[in-house]
Design a protein around this motif. Structure first.
Motif, PDB file in Angstrom:
ATOM      1  N   ILE A 165      -3.137   5.940  -5.005  1.00 57.06           N
ATOM      2  CA  ILE A 165      -2.932   4.736  -4.200  1.00 57.06           C
ATOM      3  C   ILE A 165      -1.474   4.740  -3.739  1.00 57.06           C
ATOM      4  O   ILE A 165      -0.554   4.675  -4.561  1.00 57.06           O
ATOM      5  N   LEU A 166      -1.278   4.847  -2.437  1.00 57.48           N
ATOM      6  CA  LEU A 166       0.065   4.820  -1.855  1.00 57.48           C
ATOM      7  C   LEU A 166       0.295   3.454  -1.225  1.00 57.48           C
ATOM      8  O   LEU A 166      -0.481   3.017  -0.366  1.00 57.48           O
ATOM      9  N   GLY A 167       1.341   2.779  -1.639  1.00 57.64           N
ATOM     10  CA  GLY A 167       1.658   1.466  -1.082  1.00 57.64           C
ATOM     11  C   GLY A 167       2.723   1.559  -0.005  1.00 57.64           C
ATOM     12  O   GLY A 167       3.674   2.334  -0.128  1.00 57.64           O
ATOM     13  N   ILE A 168       2.536   0.783   1.054  1.00 48.44           N
ATOM     14  CA  ILE A 168       3.530   0.691   2.125  1.00 48.44           C
ATOM     15  C   ILE A 168       3.899  -0.775   2.280  1.00 48.44           C
ATOM     16  O   ILE A 168       3.028  -1.627   2.501  1.00 48.44           O
ATOM     17  N   VAL A 169       5.181  -1.077   2.180  1.00 50.86           N
ATOM     18  CA  VAL A 169       5.633  -2.459   2.213  1.00 50.86           C
ATOM     19  C   VAL A 169       6.788  -2.586   3.200  1.00 50.86           C
ATOM     20  O   VAL A 169       7.533  -1.637   3.448  1.00 50.86           O
ATOM     21  N   GLY A 170       6.919  -3.775   3.768  1.00 47.44           N
ATOM     22  CA  GLY A 170       7.993  -4.041   4.722  1.00 47.44           C
ATOM     23  C   GLY A 170       7.717  -5.307   5.503  1.00 47.44           C
ATOM     24  O   GLY A 170       6.626  -5.887   5.429  1.00 47.44           O
ATOM     25  N   GLU A 171       8.711  -5.752   6.271  1.00 47.21           N
ATOM     26  CA  GLU A 171       8.544  -6.950   7.095  1.00 47.21           C
ATOM     27  C   GLU A 171       7.587  -6.685   8.249  1.00 47.21           C
ATOM     28  O   GLU A 171       7.243  -5.537   8.551  1.00 47.21           O
ATOM     29  N   SER A 172       7.190  -7.765   8.926  1.00 47.87           N
ATOM     30  CA  SER A 172       6.388  -7.616  10.142  1.00 47.87           C
ATOM     31  C   SER A 172       7.204  -6.872  11.192  1.00 47.87           C
ATOM     32  O   SER A 172       8.384  -7.154  11.394  1.00 47.87           O
ATOM     33  N   GLY A 173       6.562  -5.908  11.841  1.00 47.55           N
ATOM     34  CA  GLY A 173       7.253  -5.125  12.851  1.00 47.55           C
ATOM     35  C   GLY A 173       7.978  -3.915  12.311  1.00 47.55           C
ATOM     36  O   GLY A 173       8.699  -3.240  13.047  1.00 47.55           O
ATOM     37  N   SER A 174       7.785  -3.613  11.039  1.00 43.06           N
ATOM     38  CA  SER A 174       8.482  -2.462  10.448  1.00 43.06           C
ATOM     39  C   SER A 174       7.783  -1.141  10.749  1.00 43.06           C
ATOM     40  O   SER A 174       8.344  -0.079  10.500  1.00 43.06           O
ATOM     41  N   GLY A 175       6.544  -1.195  11.254  1.00 38.87           N
ATOM     42  CA  GLY A 175       5.828   0.031  11.616  1.00 38.87           C
ATOM     43  C   GLY A 175       4.756   0.432  10.626  1.00 38.87           C
ATOM     44  O   GLY A 175       4.200   1.529  10.735  1.00 38.87           O
ATOM     45  N   LYS A 176       4.421  -0.434   9.686  1.00 35.07           N
ATOM     46  CA  LYS A 176       3.423  -0.106   8.651  1.00 35.07           C
ATOM     47  C   LYS A 176       2.043   0.131   9.267  1.00 35.07           C
ATOM     48  O   LYS A 176       1.451   1.206   9.112  1.00 35.07           O
ATOM     49  N   SER A 177       1.542  -0.881   9.963  1.00 35.90           N
ATOM     50  CA  SER A 177       0.188  -0.791  10.527  1.00 35.90           C
ATOM     51  C   SER A 177       0.100   0.251  11.628  1.00 35.90           C
ATOM     52  O   SER A 177      -0.909   0.950  11.756  1.00 35.90           O
ATOM     53  N   VAL A 178       1.157   0.371  12.433  1.00 33.50           N
ATOM     54  CA  VAL A 178       1.144   1.356  13.524  1.00 33.50           C
ATOM     55  C   VAL A 178       1.055   2.760  12.958  1.00 33.50           C
ATOM     56  O   VAL A 178       0.326   3.616  13.480  1.00 33.50           O
ATOM     57  N   ILE A 232      -6.194   5.732  -1.479  1.00 35.18           N
ATOM     58  CA  ILE A 232      -6.013   4.463  -0.772  1.00 35.18           C
ATOM     59  C   ILE A 232      -4.578   4.369  -0.257  1.00 35.18           C
ATOM     60  O   ILE A 232      -3.623   4.696  -0.980  1.00 35.18           O
ATOM     61  N   ILE A 233      -4.451   3.942   0.997  1.00 39.03           N
ATOM     62  CA  ILE A 233      -3.155   3.520   1.536  1.00 39.03           C
ATOM     63  C   ILE A 233      -3.198   2.007   1.623  1.00 39.03           C
ATOM     64  O   ILE A 233      -3.989   1.441   2.391  1.00 39.03           O
ATOM     65  N   PHE A 234      -2.379   1.346   0.814  1.00 40.43           N
ATOM     66  CA  PHE A 234      -2.406  -0.114   0.716  1.00 40.43           C
ATOM     67  C   PHE A 234      -1.161  -0.681   1.390  1.00 40.43           C
ATOM     68  O   PHE A 234      -0.029  -0.373   0.991  1.00 40.43           O
ATOM     69  N   ILE A 235      -1.366  -1.509   2.414  1.00 45.19           N
ATOM     70  CA  ILE A 235      -0.272  -2.089   3.185  1.00 45.19           C
ATOM     71  C   ILE A 235      -0.152  -3.571   2.844  1.00 45.19           C
ATOM     72  O   ILE A 235      -1.164  -4.288   2.800  1.00 45.19           O
ATOM     73  N   SER A 236       1.059  -4.033   2.643  1.00 44.92           N
ATOM     74  CA  SER A 236       1.252  -5.449   2.316  1.00 44.92           C
ATOM     75  C   SER A 236       2.703  -5.846   2.550  1.00 44.92           C
ATOM     76  O   SER A 236       3.604  -5.002   2.592  1.00 44.92           O
ATOM     77  N   HIS A 237       2.915  -7.170   2.703  1.00 43.64           N
ATOM     78  CA  HIS A 237       4.263  -7.723   2.745  1.00 43.64           C
ATOM     79  C   HIS A 237       4.790  -7.979   1.320  1.00 43.64           C
ATOM     80  O   HIS A 237       5.993  -8.123   1.126  1.00 43.64           O
ATOM     81  N   ASN A 238       3.861  -8.061   0.392  1.00 46.19           N
ATOM     82  CA  ASN A 238       4.200  -8.455  -0.978  1.00 46.19           C
ATOM     83  C   ASN A 238       4.579  -7.221  -1.788  1.00 46.19           C
ATOM     84  O   ASN A 238       3.722  -6.437  -2.203  1.00 46.19           O
ATOM     85  N   ILE A 239       5.872  -7.033  -2.018  1.00 45.55           N
ATOM     86  CA  ILE A 239       6.332  -5.845  -2.730  1.00 45.55           C
ATOM     87  C   ILE A 239       5.903  -5.874  -4.193  1.00 45.55           C
ATOM     88  O   ILE A 239       5.653  -4.823  -4.809  1.00 45.55           O
ATOM     89  N   GLU A 240       5.762  -7.049  -4.767  1.00 46.46           N
ATOM     90  CA  GLU A 240       5.321  -7.150  -6.158  1.00 46.46           C
ATOM     91  C   GLU A 240       3.871  -6.704  -6.296  1.00 46.46           C
ATOM     92  O   GLU A 240       3.502  -5.985  -7.218  1.00 46.46           O
ATOM     93  N   LEU A 241       3.001  -7.113  -5.326  1.00 49.30           N
ATOM     94  CA  LEU A 241       1.603  -6.698  -5.334  1.00 49.30           C
ATOM     95  C   LEU A 241       1.482  -5.187  -5.145  1.00 49.30           C
ATOM     96  O   LEU A 241       0.688  -4.517  -5.819  1.00 49.30           O
ATOM     97  N   VAL A 242       2.262  -4.635  -4.221  1.00 49.00           N
ATOM     98  CA  VAL A 242       2.229  -3.192  -3.974  1.00 49.00           C
ATOM     99  C   VAL A 242       2.654  -2.426  -5.225  1.00 49.00           C
ATOM    100  O   VAL A 242       2.050  -1.407  -5.588  1.00 49.00           O
TER     101      VAL A 242
END
Length: 723
Positions: A416-429, A613-623
């Motif tokens: 499970i690889l987590g990707i975290v960052g603010e909106s517009g950081s390029g996670k979803s793209v 799994i690639i898990f994307i979230s704003h919540n760094i604690e959840l990731v």
């Protein structure tokens, strides 16, 4: 707003030309008496089917004199050396400019002969069968053809707003009555209905009466379609809180409709009106052509077509008679291009950009070929130097937005690889580029390698032969960035699944869940039956925690909660036995309890199925809690990566520290501990900063951080090696 709209139209060549063309036509219409050299009914007896006689000579602009060679076929020949100088602002027939100011000046013409007082006719476009100037008749005819479109559109729009607004807002019997009434008009093809209604009326009406009747008929036929559209939008908007607040304040319903709701859809009304005008103009032309519209002595473009284009021999011998047809075609195209520009201006999501080639970089900057990629067998996915750009419109310019800038990472099998960052950081793209689902205005550069060493069947389907390096495969890894859309169909779903943030919008509201599973499973096995599909769907739903699965297959999306829909989305991703699941913020819109359940479900699937799994979230604690490794992104770049617990407990990059400091923790209280925020503004991807994108907001930034050549901002935790 008008200035911004004008600036936008200036960068749309077709729209700009269309607006200029429309403005010129309407200026000609307003000042028809001044621009036209003659009245539309003025006839020159010896000018039947006279060709255009305006030429340039040494004297300037002249009207060349012609003589009839054959009166039966109306063949003309130029008279050598005889011409009449065309002058501007010459005296001619008397008229009232704008219906007010008496004058006899016309834009151009020929001075009258001093002895006889006669003037030689100027035929800019030629003459018709009665010797009437085609140019003058076209200019005068525009008054009916162009205004009838605006007037009919205005009346039709008013009816649509009234009936559609009332039906959508009040609902019930009002809605039922209005919709059945509109369906009656829509049941019959509009042209047949127009012809039927017109044929019922007196055929000997004068021009003014014909104009009014035709306008009313067109408006009556044109409003139902717009009313149905408005009804749906009003029905949706009336549930918004600001409308309900107005109702609480006892504001009358009519005021709520016209003051609060209709302005919300004004952009749609503007675009709809612009696109409907040419339709009404063409309808009037059709009626006039069939003899049911405007008739002499009044003139419209349709009546001109009806009178002049009677035989094919006329068109062959006198081709200038087709000019009204070309004008109608030009007006229709101009309004359509202008309407498209308005639509794109008010709704940027509908902008159509030229297809930009999505490609993988094949060579290094020095022109040499890249070496064969030798990926680690443990990695399921390897992304190398991924860059994604979007072409968007900003004011007068088209701008490249650099959403992702040189991202590289690996996803191991069963990880499970987590990707975290603010909106517009390029996670979803970044992750959407993996599945090739980016919009048409996106360009993808770099490599996205997917491990297919143990799946020769997949390679055969994609390349239709044993995979070769030249075909986008490199040492058992397929470069997804180099595949065509038809080839990516074998990857999506079957190898890479995806679930989205807003689960309620990920399903067709008109399809029940059983049919959604049947459609998905049929793509994998075309011979599967509905019973077999339901059985497999029930198994998947039960695995993802949906109880009474067999009964729930008949339910529609709106009959499930957000958490249940997210579980169904996961089950659909598992239906084709995908190896990699991309979860794009799947818990954001859910409450805390459901978030925990989805988190536990993903952890269970990863453990029992070995699902990557690639898990994307704003919540760094959840990731950090869910993933094995973590990537922290900002401004389209990776700021820090490493083992999740190491990054969470011992962050090294200042951006990661700022994210953790701004994350609330259980037991915090505002009176004892303030929740910090990250100062400054988010990086603009259209004007990316050199070096570390977080440097302008970082209190520890040094000159080295702003250095373009420096890569010190990419922090590798736990002794990882840079790719």
């Amino acid at each position: 707003m008008m200035k911004k709209l004008f600036d936008y139209i200036k960068v749309r060549p077709l729209a700009l030309v269309s607006v200029i063309f429309i403005l010129i036509l309407y200026l000609f219409m307003i000042f028809a008496e001044f621009i036209a050299p003659y009245s539309p009914s003025k006839s020159f007896e010896e000018g039947t089917f006279h060709p255009a006689n305006v030429e340039f000579s040494k004297k300037g602009l002249v009207a060349r004199e012609f003589r009839v060679l054959n009166p039966s076929s109306w063949q003309y020949a130029k008279v050598k050396g005889i011409n009449h100088k065309i002058q501007f602002f010459v005296k001619g027939e008397k008229y009232r400019l704008l219906g007010i100011f008496p004058t006899e000046r016309h834009l151009f013409g020929v001075q009258a002969d001093e002895l006889t007082g006669e003037t030689y006719p100027v035929f800019l476009f030629g003459a018709d069968n009665l010797g009437r100037d085609m140019f003058s008749r076209i200019v005068y005819g525009s008054r009916i053809s162009l205004t009838i479109g605006f007037v009919a559109s205005a009346i039709s729009l008013f009816l649509a707003i009234v009936f559609g607004g009332f039906a959508g807002f009040f609902g019930g019997i009002v809605d039922w009555t209005v919709m059945r009434f509109s369906e009656f008009f829509m049941l019959i093809p509009s042209l047949y209905l127009i012809l039927f209604l017109r044929s019922l009326l007196n055929g000997s009406m004068d021009s003014g009466q014909s104009y009014m009747i035709i306008t009313l008929i067109l408006s009556l036929v044109g409003w139902p379609g717009s009313a149905r559209t408005l009804r749906g939008m009003v029905h949706s908007i009336k549930r918004e809180e600001f409308v309900q607040n107005a109702q609480l304040e006892k504001i009358p319903s009519i005021i709520i409709i016209f003051k609060y709701i209709i302005p919300q859809i004004s952009s749609l009304l503007i675009v709809s009106t612009t696109l409907s005008i040419p339709g009404f103009i063409m309808s009037e032309t059709t009626l006039s052509y069939l003899g049911l519209g405007i008739s002499d002595p009044a003139v419209s473009w349709g009546s001109m077509i009806n009178r002049e284009i009677s035989t094919l021999s006329n068109l062959k011998n006198f081709p200038w008679l087709l000019i009204p047809v070309f004008l109608l075609l030009g007006v229709t195209l101009a309004f359509n291009f202008f309407g498209d520009a308005l639509r794109d201006y008010f709704d940027p999501y509908s902008v159509v950009f030229k297809r930009r080639k999505i490609r993988s970089e094949k060579s290094k900057e020095n022109g040499q070929k890249n070496e064969v990629f030798k990926g680690d067998e443990k990695n399921l996915l390897s992304v190398r130097n991924l860059r994604v750009e979007f072409l968007i419109q900003r004011g007068k310019q088209k701008v490249n937005v650099q959403s992702v800038r040189g991202v590289s990472f690996d996803v191991k099998k069963g990880e499970i690889l987590g990707i975290v960052g603010e909106s517009g950081s390029g996670k979803s793209v970044s992750t959407t580029a993996i599945t090739g689902l980016l919009p048409l205005n996106a360009s993808v550069f770099g490599h996205i390698y997917f491990n297919c060493r143990n799946d020769e069947e997949l390679c055969r389907k994609i390349f239709e032969k044993t995979p070769k390096k030249a075909d986008g495969a490199s040492d058992g890894f397929i470069d997804l960035a180099a595949l065509k859309n038809s080839q990516m169909r074998f990857i999506r779903g079957q190898k890479i699944g995806m679930i989205f943030q807003e689960s309620s919008r990920a399903f067709d509201p008109l399809q029940n869940i059983g049919s959604v599973f049947f459609e998905t499973l049929k793509n994998l096995d075309p011979k599967i039956t509905k019973e077999e599909s339901d059985e497999k769907a029930c198994s998947l739903l039960e695995e993802t925690g949906i109880t009474d699965a067999k009964k729930r297959l008949k339910n529609f999306p709106h009959q499930f909660s957000g958490g249940q829909l997210q579980r169904i989305g996961i089950a659909l991703a598992l239906a084709q036995n995908c190896e990699l699941l991309i979860a794009d913020e799947p818990t954001t819109a859910l409450d805390v309890t459901i978030q925990a359940q989805i988190e536990e479900l993903l952890r269970t699937l990863n453990k029992n199925r070995g699902l990557s799994i690639i898990f994307i979230s704003h919540n760094i604690e959840l990731v950090a809690r869910l993933s094995h490794r973590m990537i922290v992104m900002y401004g389209g770049k990776i700021m820090e990566r490493g083992e999740s617990q190491t990054v969470f407990n011992s962050p090294r990059h200042s951006y990661t520290k700022a994210l953790l400091a701004s994350t609330p923790h259980f037991g915090m209280h505002y009176s004892e501990q303030k929740l910090s925020s990250i100062p400054g503004r988010v990086s603009d991807p259209a004007r990316p900063e050199p070096g570390c994108p977080f440097a302008p907001r970082c209190s520890f930034a040094k000159e080295q951080c702003k250095n373009t050549e420096s890569e010190c901002y990419v922090v590798l935790s736990d002794g990882e090696k840079s790719e």
